[in-house]
Design a protein around this motif. Structure first.
Motif, PDB file in Angstrom:
ATOM      1  N   VAL A 204       0.855  -1.187   0.000  1.00 30.85           N
ATOM      2  CA  VAL A 204       0.000   0.000   0.000  1.00 30.85           C
ATOM      3  C   VAL A 204       0.892   1.238   0.000  1.00 30.85           C
ATOM      4  CG1 VAL A 204      -1.928  -1.150   1.137  1.00 30.85           C
ATOM      5  CG2 VAL A 204      -0.159  -0.051   2.513  1.00 30.85           C
ATOM      6  N   ALA A 205       0.276   2.416  -0.094  1.00 33.32           N
ATOM      7  CA  ALA A 205       1.026   3.657  -0.266  1.00 33.32           C
ATOM      8  C   ALA A 205       1.879   3.987   0.954  1.00 33.32           C
ATOM      9  CB  ALA A 205       0.061   4.801  -0.548  1.00 33.32           C
ATOM     10  N   ILE A 206       3.035   4.587   0.704  1.00 33.07           N
ATOM     11  CA  ILE A 206       3.917   5.064   1.762  1.00 33.07           C
ATOM     12  C   ILE A 206       3.371   6.381   2.302  1.00 33.07           C
ATOM     13  CG2 ILE A 206       6.227   5.947   2.255  1.00 33.07           C
ATOM     14  CD1 ILE A 206       7.270   3.947   0.159  1.00 33.07           C
ATOM     15  N   SER A 207       3.208   6.468   3.632  1.00 33.12           N
ATOM     16  CA  SER A 207       2.629   7.657   4.248  1.00 33.12           C
ATOM     17  C   SER A 207       3.655   8.540   4.934  1.00 33.12           C
ATOM     18  CB  SER A 207       1.564   7.244   5.277  1.00 33.12           C
ATOM     19  OG  SER A 207       2.147   6.487   6.320  1.00 33.12           O
ATOM     20  N   GLN A 208       4.840   8.007   5.240  1.00 29.44           N
ATOM     21  CA  GLN A 208       5.846   8.804   5.923  1.00 29.44           C
ATOM     22  C   GLN A 208       7.234   8.249   5.639  1.00 29.44           C
ATOM     23  OE1 GLN A 208       5.235   9.217  10.151  1.00 29.44           O
ATOM     24  NE2 GLN A 208       6.590  10.967  10.312  1.00 29.44           N
ATOM     25  N   LEU A 209       8.176   9.156   5.413  1.00 22.54           N
ATOM     26  CA  LEU A 209       9.580   8.819   5.201  1.00 22.54           C
ATOM     27  C   LEU A 209      10.380   9.646   6.198  1.00 22.54           C
ATOM     28  CD1 LEU A 209      11.370   7.156   3.192  1.00 22.54           C
ATOM     29  CD2 LEU A 209      11.558   9.235   1.822  1.00 22.54           C
ATOM     30  N   TYR A 210      11.197   8.983   7.042  1.00 18.96           N
ATOM     31  CA  TYR A 210      11.869   9.721   8.109  1.00 18.96           C
ATOM     32  C   TYR A 210      13.121   8.971   8.550  1.00 18.96           C
ATOM     33  CZ  TYR A 210       9.334   6.279  10.913  1.00 18.96           C
ATOM     34  OH  TYR A 210       8.831   5.112  11.415  1.00 18.96           O
ATOM     35  N   THR A 211      13.999   9.678   9.260  1.00 22.56           N
ATOM     36  CA  THR A 211      15.221   9.091   9.792  1.00 22.56           C
ATOM     37  C   THR A 211      15.132   9.050  11.309  1.00 22.56           C
ATOM     38  OG1 THR A 211      16.348  11.231   9.874  1.00 22.56           O
ATOM     39  CG2 THR A 211      16.570   9.950   7.852  1.00 22.56           C
ATOM     40  N   ALA A 212      15.760   8.032  11.889  1.00 23.42           N
ATOM     41  CA  ALA A 212      15.876   7.903  13.337  1.00 23.42           C
ATOM     42  C   ALA A 212      17.089   7.049  13.620  1.00 23.42           C
ATOM     43  CB  ALA A 212      14.619   7.286  13.947  1.00 23.42           C
ATOM     44  N   GLN A 215      19.236   4.850  10.767  1.00 25.55           N
ATOM     45  CA  GLN A 215      18.475   4.188   9.725  1.00 25.55           C
ATOM     46  C   GLN A 215      17.444   5.126   9.105  1.00 25.55           C
ATOM     47  OE1 GLN A 215      17.821  -0.238  10.248  1.00 25.55           O
ATOM     48  NE2 GLN A 215      17.804   0.372  12.386  1.00 25.55           N
ATOM     49  N   LEU A 216      17.048   4.778   7.888  1.00 28.59           N
ATOM     50  CA  LEU A 216      15.982   5.464   7.173  1.00 28.59           C
ATOM     51  C   LEU A 216      14.744   4.580   7.237  1.00 28.59           C
ATOM     52  CD1 LEU A 216      15.087   7.776   5.226  1.00 28.59           C
ATOM     53  CD2 LEU A 216      15.925   6.343   3.344  1.00 28.59           C
ATOM     54  N   TYR A 217      13.607   5.167   7.577  1.00 30.49           N
ATOM     55  CA  TYR A 217      12.369   4.412   7.752  1.00 30.49           C
ATOM     56  C   TYR A 217      11.309   4.884   6.762  1.00 30.49           C
ATOM     57  CZ  TYR A 217      14.141   2.640  12.205  1.00 30.49           C
ATOM     58  OH  TYR A 217      14.886   2.020  13.169  1.00 30.49           O
ATOM     59  N   ALA A 218      10.463   3.950   6.342  1.00 31.41           N
ATOM     60  CA  ALA A 218       9.285   4.265   5.536  1.00 31.41           C
ATOM     61  C   ALA A 218       8.108   3.524   6.144  1.00 31.41           C
ATOM     62  CB  ALA A 218       9.486   3.849   4.085  1.00 31.41           C
ATOM     63  N   SER A 219       7.035   4.259   6.456  1.00 33.29           N
ATOM     64  CA  SER A 219       5.825   3.633   6.973  1.00 33.29           C
ATOM     65  C   SER A 219       4.716   3.770   5.950  1.00 33.29           C
ATOM     66  CB  SER A 219       5.408   4.265   8.303  1.00 33.29           C
ATOM     67  OG  SER A 219       5.167   5.644   8.143  1.00 33.29           O
ATOM     68  N   THR A 220       3.778   2.847   5.974  1.00 36.51           N
ATOM     69  CA  THR A 220       2.693   2.829   5.002  1.00 36.51           C
ATOM     70  C   THR A 220       1.367   3.151   5.685  1.00 36.51           C
ATOM     71  OG1 THR A 220       2.326   0.451   5.288  1.00 36.51           O
ATOM     72  CG2 THR A 220       3.906   1.124   3.596  1.00 36.51           C
ATOM     73  N   VAL A 221       0.340   3.385   4.886  1.00 35.66           N
ATOM     74  CA  VAL A 221      -0.941   3.824   5.431  1.00 35.66           C
ATOM     75  C   VAL A 221      -1.607   2.750   6.289  1.00 35.66           C
ATOM     76  CG1 VAL A 221      -1.360   5.484   3.592  1.00 35.66           C
ATOM     77  CG2 VAL A 221      -2.144   3.126   3.323  1.00 35.66           C
ATOM     78  N   ASP A 222      -1.193   1.495   6.170  1.00 36.83           N
ATOM     79  CA  ASP A 222      -1.773   0.446   7.003  1.00 36.83           C
ATOM     80  C   ASP A 222      -0.917   0.132   8.229  1.00 36.83           C
ATOM     81  OD1 ASP A 222       0.345  -0.823   5.818  1.00 36.83           O
ATOM     82  OD2 ASP A 222      -0.803  -2.529   5.056  1.00 36.83           O
ATOM     83  N   GLY A 223       0.128   0.958   8.500  1.00 32.41           N
ATOM     84  CA  GLY A 223       0.918   0.794   9.712  1.00 32.41           C
ATOM     85  C   GLY A 223       2.180  -0.029   9.566  1.00 32.41           C
TER      86      GLY A 223
END
Length: 267
Positions: A204-212, A215-223
């Motif tokens: 499903v679509a990626i809702s957020q791209l961020y660093t922590a 590492q680089l993280y990508a989260s999707t609309v379903d969690g």
């Protein structure tokens, strides 16, 4: 340590404090262990889109109710819409010094030169239907839009579209000095010549791209969450993902007040 705690809670199940089911915006001041509504001053039925902290003030964009601000010592959101069109969907916000920029649906960007008190549209605006994310990087203002990547070298007064692939881009992030973008189901690193897309395809679509952390993280609309150490190889997380089902799916933002959740993931 703060980033480490952020990641620990990202993959844990926090305990929610009781809240009305219709409340879309939540704040946690205890590393995600409990959550309280953050709605004072917002209109009923508001759809929060993105939060940005700028010089100690939280700014909230919404899908049809304009822009709101929550100063450092305040407990209630107040409108900050002088110069904005009514019922304008505001998808993105970025700030640098006294300059702030909003990304909208159908109206390109709006610029403020006084910290968000007054807004105007630039003459040489972005010619795209939707401006979905904004980011200042190395002196350049970047915009992810439904027609690809746009750049401004004068704090948003004039905009230039990148050549090459002009696909819909929804997210921007800087990791290890490089610029990364997210399209509907993938992530790419932007070079001087092109966007190099990783071997990644989310369901499903990626809702957020961020660093922590590192590492680089990508989260999707379903969690779901995937992560990478080099931007090319991505690993899915097997641990439970924050926020849990009790909270609306969407973006999670870290601020000096705490973590804010419940923001609309958008398209």
């Amino acid at each position: 340590m703060y980033l480490f705690a952020f990641l620990l809670a990202l993959f844990a199940f926090p305990t929610l404090s009781p809240a009305p089911a219709a409340t879309p915006l939540y704040l946690s001041t205890d590393d995600g262990n409990s959550w309280q509504p953050l709605m004072d001053g917002l209109p009923e039925g508001v759809l929060p889109r993105q939060v940005m902290e700028h010089d100690g003030t939280l700014f909230l964009t919404t899908e049809s109710d304009g822009l709101f601000a929550l100063p450092r010592d305040a407990e209630q959101w107040t409108p900050r819409g002088a110069g904005l069109l009514s019922d304008l969907p505001i998808f993105a916000i970025a700030g640098q010094g006294s300059v702030m920029v909003l990304g909208t649906y159908g109206q390109g960007v709006f610029i403020s030169r006084d910290g968000g008190a007054h807004w105007r549209r630039p003459v040489f605006n972005i010619r795209s239907e939707s401006v979905l994310d904004l980011l200042f990087h190395e002196g350049v203002l970047l915009a992810a839009t439904d027609s690809g990547l746009w750049r401004s070298y004068d704090l948003g007064e004039a905009w230039f579209q990148d050549c090459g692939e002009r696909t819909l881009l929804s997210q921007l992030a800087v990791y290890d000095g490089d610029l990364y973008v997210a399209r509907q189901n993938g992530v790419g690193r932007v070079t001087a010549q092109e966007t190099v897309w990783a071997d990644l395809h989310t369901e499903v679509a990626i809702s957020q791209l961020y660093t922590a952390g590192a590492q680089l993280y990508a989260s999707t609309v379903d969690g779901a969450v995937v992560r990478s150490r080099d931007g090319r190889r991505w690993t899915p997380n097997d641990a439970p993902v924050f926020p849990p089902a009790e909270l609306p799916a969407g973006r999670l933002t870290s601020t000096s007040r705490g973590w804010i959740a419940g923001l609309s993931p958008g398209c």
